[in-house]
Design an enzyme around this catalytic site. Structure first.
Site, PDB file in Angstrom:
ATOM      1  N   LYS A 120       0.837  -1.054   0.080  1.00  0.00           N
ATOM      2  CA  LYS A 120      -0.095  -0.034  -0.023  1.00  0.00           C
ATOM      3  C   LYS A 120       0.887   1.342  -0.128  1.00  0.00           C
ATOM      4  O   LYS A 120       0.466   2.313  -0.573  1.00  0.00           O
ATOM      5  CB  LYS A 120      -0.949   0.178   1.270  1.00  0.00           C
ATOM      6  CG  LYS A 120      -2.165  -1.014   0.828  1.00  0.00           C
ATOM      7  CD  LYS A 120      -3.294  -0.605   1.947  1.00  0.00           C
ATOM      8  CE  LYS A 120      -4.647  -1.507   1.604  1.00  0.00           C
ATOM      9  NZ  LYS A 120      -5.325  -1.709   2.648  1.00  0.00           N
ATOM     10  N   LYS A 202      -8.147 -12.993  -9.701  1.00  0.00           N
ATOM     11  CA  LYS A 202      -9.017 -13.044  -8.909  1.00  0.00           C
ATOM     12  C   LYS A 202     -10.001 -11.901  -9.126  1.00  0.00           C
ATOM     13  O   LYS A 202      -9.652 -10.778  -9.385  1.00  0.00           O
ATOM     14  CB  LYS A 202      -8.613 -13.038  -7.479  1.00  0.00           C
ATOM     15  CG  LYS A 202      -9.415 -13.730  -6.516  1.00  0.00           C
ATOM     16  CD  LYS A 202      -8.578 -13.695  -5.116  1.00  0.00           C
ATOM     17  CE  LYS A 202     -10.050 -13.150  -3.950  1.00  0.00           C
ATOM     18  NZ  LYS A 202      -9.130 -13.038  -2.555  1.00  0.00           N
ATOM     19  N   LYS A 205     -12.640  -5.912  -6.009  1.00  0.00           N
ATOM     20  CA  LYS A 205     -13.424  -4.819  -5.692  1.00  0.00           C
ATOM     21  C   LYS A 205     -12.961  -3.695  -6.695  1.00  0.00           C
ATOM     22  O   LYS A 205     -13.688  -2.847  -6.841  1.00  0.00           O
ATOM     23  CB  LYS A 205     -13.593  -4.206  -4.494  1.00  0.00           C
ATOM     24  CG  LYS A 205     -14.248  -5.310  -3.411  1.00  0.00           C
ATOM     25  CD  LYS A 205     -14.172  -4.966  -1.929  1.00  0.00           C
ATOM     26  CE  LYS A 205     -14.253  -6.029  -0.927  1.00  0.00           C
ATOM     27  NZ  LYS A 205     -14.541  -5.241   0.336  1.00  0.00           N
TER      28      LYS A 205
END
Ligand code: TRP
Length: 338
Positions: A120, A202, A205
């Site tokens: 991140k 995968k 979102k």
């Protein structure tokens, strides 16, 4: 402390989910769908991890809305607020308070090794705040406050559960037995749903391609459209095989909805084209999530009920959390009233 399960005490399971996005059908089939079953044999707590969401500086009005939406989502999965404790993290003061104490029992080096922190901070180099760094410690507080036996975690959160154990163990060794050491919850293995546009990845979102992911509250029309444009292959035969990632993914989604195994699915679609198959998969998904969608729509019209339920959940959670917090405060030498 040992994780001893006596007949009087059912295992405590804590799950939490960030309110940053509507879940995808990947989250649904991979985890959320099993929460209902999990709550039948365990004492479950479900939290909306809104404090964790602050690390990415969401727009305040939007965050407020997303917190309510995620709370309603949890209820719409059929999780009973009477049998479980369903709450919003920031409404229980003990989380932020224990997190500070645990910060002081977490080593800079071990927090720095968290791969999610490294990822991140690379992706959002303009906002590497201290909250992002201390994120796993807050998560440890979430878990340890309730003396949770088990935490259902996906691969991306496994390291965070390990650090929670390490922090608890260090604290217990230095200050005496205080926290139960949590373990990963091994339940029914959910399906791994892949992107409809790149089935080697995968379903996520945050995919930039709007056709890649199906969200739990997409309209039936939109779901149909997304499945119709799903990437497949040129063989035109519905069968599960290496190299047929797109079809394999659709078969696995269809299997989640219908309970059919791959052999049965191959039979059902023998001699039929991918067009028919995609429509059937979309219909099955629409059918499967219809009750969740209907309940969600109903709940979102009743904000008063949602707020009352959230308040009651926070009160129940606070009673448990407070006991652990008082214990921890005493152990570190803080003055505890009463
Ligand atoms: N960090 C988790 C996630 O992003 C959410 C979370 C917060 C959590 N606190 C937790 C998960 C406690 C399990 C237990 O998915």
């Amino acid at each position: 402390m040992e994780n001893q399960v006596t007949p009087e005490r059912r295992p405590v399971v804590l799950s939490a989910i960030q309110p940053t996005s509507i879940p995808t059908i990947g989250n649904y089939f991979g985890a959320l769908k099993n929460w209902q079953t999990m709550s039948e044999d365990n004492d479950c707590l479900f939290a909306v991890a809104d404090l964790h969401a602050l690390t990415v500086h969401p727009e305040p009005a939007k965050l407020r809305q997303q917190i309510i939406e995620m709370y309603a989502t949890l209820l719409s999965l059929g999780l009973s607020p009477e049998k479980n404790i369903i709450f919003i993290q920031s409404m229980v003061h003990a989380h932020a308070e224990l997190a500070w104490i645990l910060d002081c029992y977490t080593m800079f080096g071990e927090a720095q090794r968290m791969t999610q922190f490294k990822d991140k901070s690379q992706k959002h180099a303009d906002n590497v705040n201290v909250g992002l760094f201390a994120y796993p410690v807050l998560m440890a507080a979430d878990i340890l406050l309730y003396q949770a036996d088990y935490v259902p975690v996906g691969a991306d959160q496994k390291q965070h559960l390990e650090i929670a154990r390490d922090i608890a163990e260090r604290f217990n060794n230095l200050r005496g037995a205080t926290f139960k050491l949590p373990e990963p919850y091994i339940g029914k293995i959910g399906a791994r749903v892949m992107s409809l546009q790149d089935p080697t990845q995968k379903m996520s979102k945050s995919d930039v391609n709007p056709k890649a992911s199906v969200f739990l509250f997409d309209s039936p029309d939109l779901i149909m459209k997304k499945f119709k444009s799903a990437v497949t292959d040129s063989e035109a035969q519905v069968r599960y095989a290496d190299g047929k990632d797109g079809i394999n993914n659709l078969m696995s989604i269809y299997s989640c909805c219908t309970g059919l195994d791959f052999d049965a699915i191959e039979k059902e679609f023998e001699g039929k084209g991918y067009g028919d198959f995609k429509v059937r998969v979309a219909e099955a998904v629409i059918e499967e999530i219809r009750p969740v969608q209907e309940e969600y729509a109903r709940l979102m019209k009743d904000k008063a009920f949602l707020m009352q339920t959230a308040n009651e959940g926070a009160e129940k959670a606070s009673r448990i959390a407070y006991r652990t917090l008082q214990k921890a405060k005493k152990k570190v030498g803080l003055i505890v009233d009463k």
